[in-house]
Design a protein around this motif. Structure first.
Motif, PDB file in Angstrom:
ATOM      1  N   VAL A 381       0.849  -1.066  -0.048  1.00  0.00           N
ATOM      2  CA  VAL A 381      -0.056   0.077   0.128  1.00  0.00           C
ATOM      3  C   VAL A 381       0.878   1.145   0.135  1.00  0.00           C
ATOM      4  N   LYS A 382       0.560   2.148  -0.891  1.00  0.00           N
ATOM      5  CA  LYS A 382       1.345   3.336  -0.858  1.00  0.00           C
ATOM      6  C   LYS A 382       0.676   4.467   0.057  1.00  0.00           C
ATOM      7  N   LEU A 383       1.807   4.808   0.934  1.00  0.00           N
ATOM      8  CA  LEU A 383       1.282   5.581   2.103  1.00  0.00           C
ATOM      9  C   LEU A 383       1.371   7.024   1.852  1.00  0.00           C
ATOM     10  N   PRO A 384       0.592   8.063   2.430  1.00  0.00           N
ATOM     11  CA  PRO A 384       0.777   9.456   2.123  1.00  0.00           C
ATOM     12  C   PRO A 384       2.120  10.099   2.283  1.00  0.00           C
ATOM     13  N   ASN A 385       3.143   9.427   3.007  1.00  0.00           N
ATOM     14  CA  ASN A 385       4.416  10.125   3.242  1.00  0.00           C
ATOM     15  C   ASN A 385       5.474   9.639   2.085  1.00  0.00           C
ATOM     16  N   GLY A 386       4.810   8.760   1.137  1.00  0.00           N
ATOM     17  CA  GLY A 386       5.585   8.437  -0.060  1.00  0.00           C
ATOM     18  C   GLY A 386       5.848   6.926  -0.097  1.00  0.00           C
ATOM     19  N   ASP A 393       3.817  -1.706   8.396  1.00  0.00           N
ATOM     20  CA  ASP A 393       3.767  -0.380   8.127  1.00  0.00           C
ATOM     21  C   ASP A 393       2.757   0.397   8.316  1.00  0.00           C
ATOM     22  N   ILE A 394       1.730  -0.129   7.938  1.00  0.00           N
ATOM     23  CA  ILE A 394       0.223   0.760   7.821  1.00  0.00           C
ATOM     24  C   ILE A 394      -0.202   0.976   9.248  1.00  0.00           C
ATOM     25  N   MET A 395      -0.070   0.004  10.166  1.00  0.00           N
ATOM     26  CA  MET A 395      -0.611   0.279  11.503  1.00  0.00           C
ATOM     27  C   MET A 395       0.346   1.111  12.280  1.00  0.00           C
ATOM     28  N   ASP A 396       1.726   1.120  11.804  1.00  0.00           N
ATOM     29  CA  ASP A 396       2.668   1.955  12.525  1.00  0.00           C
ATOM     30  C   ASP A 396       2.447   3.384  11.961  1.00  0.00           C
ATOM     31  N   TYR A 397       2.320   3.525  10.748  1.00  0.00           N
ATOM     32  CA  TYR A 397       1.938   4.951  10.132  1.00  0.00           C
ATOM     33  C   TYR A 397       0.620   5.431  10.822  1.00  0.00           C
ATOM     34  N   ILE A 398      -0.137   4.607  10.879  1.00  0.00           N
ATOM     35  CA  ILE A 398      -1.628   5.339  11.551  1.00  0.00           C
ATOM     36  C   ILE A 398      -1.361   5.750  12.989  1.00  0.00           C
ATOM     37  N   SER A 399      -0.883   4.954  13.613  1.00  0.00           N
ATOM     38  CA  SER A 399      -0.495   5.347  15.221  1.00  0.00           C
ATOM     39  C   SER A 399       0.551   6.415  15.408  1.00  0.00           C
ATOM     40  N   ASN A 400       1.646   6.220  14.851  1.00  0.00           N
ATOM     41  CA  ASN A 400       2.857   7.222  14.819  1.00  0.00           C
ATOM     42  C   ASN A 400       2.730   8.529  14.235  1.00  0.00           C
ATOM     43  N   SER A 401       2.553   8.241  12.793  1.00  0.00           N
ATOM     44  CA  SER A 401       2.602   9.457  12.165  1.00  0.00           C
ATOM     45  C   SER A 401       1.341  10.210  11.672  1.00  0.00           C
ATOM     46  N   VAL A 402       0.367   9.679  12.139  1.00  0.00           N
ATOM     47  CA  VAL A 402      -1.071  10.386  11.978  1.00  0.00           C
ATOM     48  C   VAL A 402      -1.597  10.719  13.391  1.00  0.00           C
ATOM     49  N   MET A 403      -1.843   9.621  14.224  1.00  0.00           N
ATOM     50  CA  MET A 403      -2.478   9.983  15.493  1.00  0.00           C
ATOM     51  C   MET A 403      -1.612  10.693  16.578  1.00  0.00           C
ATOM     52  N   MET A 404      -0.299  10.308  16.860  1.00  0.00           N
ATOM     53  CA  MET A 404       0.479  10.861  17.740  1.00  0.00           C
ATOM     54  C   MET A 404       0.720  12.448  17.648  1.00  0.00           C
ATOM     55  N   PRO A 405       1.106  12.825  16.562  1.00  0.00           N
ATOM     56  CA  PRO A 405       1.359  14.342  16.498  1.00  0.00           C
ATOM     57  C   PRO A 405      -0.160  14.935  16.641  1.00  0.00           C
TER      58      PRO A 405
END
Length: 469
Positions: A381-386, A393-405
């Motif tokens: 899956v291509k993620l928004p960060n490129g 990686d999808i679960m990590d992106y959702i939690s760390n890169s989207v929700m936490m900030p």
């Protein structure tokens, strides 16, 4: 019902600091910090990182711990007590560890596998090309190791705060520190001559690590270094995921929170800096700067090759390194599960043991699914960060890169502009101790941290890069 939901406490300030530091010190310190330091100008990254530790990181850490101790409630109810209209923030915070827990035991299983490989004399195989890919794409072996790691984590949480989490952390963290220091010192003694006749040694690697590289420095590059350092610190300290709020509820009223925060900062930052000293000189000696890859490939591909190049002593170093990594991952995994357990105990008015058992079954199943994301359930899956990612990686992106900030951004707004910084500073001084950095906290939480968090949030989801073109 009261007996079922009654919480334990840490027996001492030392126990709390070791548990909190154990949560903060995770795989991010071991595979992300050295990579970013090597990528972002060595000493320049370190200077920026240290400046953020005592300002930005301090602010978020103080906020979470003080919220926990003052409300004596886990994330969902803690934010609701601060302001009923902001209960949504507690719910969002609760779901961060819920998501992270789906894959943390998977990584712990990978590390456990490599530890057993080095312990049983199969180190040469681990250094071969394709070994890591072959392992994680297997439908059986990685699942077994993930189950083991998840079970061990659950057993410790099942035994409670003082007899489980604190007891394990008080043993593991000092041992972890000793091993990190030992490997770091050993890395500095290394020397190697490559096929082209170039000789490099550990002290040159240390110089590469510590010397600020200002070559081709631009405003945009400095901004990227700042964002890298901020995101690393942000994830490293376990803030904005409810963990430190939960641990704060277990801290006794007489404990000096200011001193505790200082000690947690010092321990986490010290391990991060030593991790760089442990890894960067060793990689530099045997591979130059080319071996300094990002993420799992550093730990599971580059380092096994380095250990192999060391000869027989590399087997011992490999055993100690992966044992260190396993300890760091275990203490972090414990804190993630504990945060979920604490919230569920409050939500469902159930006992710790019942909640832990139910969650263990759920997360063993979830860990198996995520593990099989590299084989049976493989997808890209291509993620928004490129980047392109699999299930983990999808679960990590959702939690760390989207929700936490975004959680941190809204937390700063809530504390700085709705309930007021005094709400936090009063709790910091409730034990009779002085909150020495009160003025700094007030300025950071109201003005600087929200701006930094907004920039980080925009960068994490790819918007900032698009704006900068």
């Amino acid at each position: 019902m009261e007996n079922k939901t009654k919480k334990n406490t840490f027996s001492s300030q030392f126990g709390f600091v070791m548990a909190a530091a154990g949560s903060a010190v995770g795989v991010g310190n071991l595979w992300r910090f050295p990579y970013l330091a090597a990528k972002d100008g060595g000493g320049l990254f370190l200077v920026v990182y240290l400046a953020l530790v005592v300002t930005f990181g301090f602010t978020l850490l103080v906020s979470d711990i003080a919220i926990g101790r003052k409300t004596k409630k886990s994330a969902i109810y803690a934010y609701a007590e601060m302001n009923r209209k902001w209960r949504f923030l507690g719910v969002a915070t609760f779901f961060v560890p819920v998501i992270i827990m789906t894959y943390y035991a998977v990584i712990g299983g990978w590390i456990t596998k490599y530890f057993t490989v080095y312990l049983t004399g199969e180190a040469n195989a681990a250094a071969e090309d394709g070994y890591f890919t072959s392992f994680i794409s297997s439908p059986v072996s990685p699942v077994v190791f993930a189950m083991f790691f998840m079970g061990l984590t659950a057993l410790i949480v099942y035994n409670g705060v003082e007899k489980g989490i604190e007891k394990v952390s008080k043993f593991i963290m000092p041992v972890l520190l000793i091993m990190v220091v030992g490997i770091a010192v050993f890395s500095l003694t290394l020397t190697h001559t490559d096929d082209s006749g170039i000789t490099r040694n550990g002290l040159q690697g240390l110089q590469f690590y510590l010397t600020p590289n200002l070559e081709k420095m631009t405003v945009r590059r400095f901004l990227q270094i700042l964002l890298d350092a901020m995101s690393q610190l942000f994830f490293s300290l376990s803030v904005s995921m409810g963990i430190m709020i939960t641990y704060g509820t277990y801290v006794k009223p007489q404990v000096n929170l200011s001193k505790s925060v200082n000690q947690i900062e010092f321990f986490d930052t010290g391990v991060a800096l030593l991790s760089g000293m442990m890894i960067i000189p060793a990689v530099y000696v045997f591979s130059g700067t080319e071996g300094m890859s990002a993420g799992p490939s550093l730990m599971f591909v580059s380092l096994p090759k380095i250990f192999h190049a060391m000869g027989k002593v590399g087997i011992l170093v490999g055993v100690l390194f992966f044992l260190t990594a396993a300890f760091a991952t275990l203490t972090s995994c414990i804190s993630v599960l504990e945060s979920i357990v604490a919230n569920c105990m409050e939500l469902f008015h159930a006992s710790r043991r019942k909640v832990t058992l139910v969650l263990t079954v759920i997360y063993m199943a979830a860990s198996a699914v995520i593990t099989l994301g590299y084989s049976v359930f493989y997808l890209e899956v291509k993620l928004p960060n490129g980047t392109v990612g699999q299930l983990l990686d999808i679960m990590d992106y959702i939690s760390n890169s989207v929700m936490m900030p975004f959680i941190s951004l809204f937390s700063c707004i809530l504390i700085g502009w709705i309930v007021g910084p005094k709400w936090i500073s009063d709790e910091m001084e409730s034990s009779g101790h002085t909150f020495k950095r009160k003025k700094l906290y007030n300025v950071m939480i109201k003005y600087i941290a929200p701006v930094l968090m907004l920039i980080l949030a925009l960068q994490s989801i790819g918007i900032l890069d698009a704006l900068l073109g």
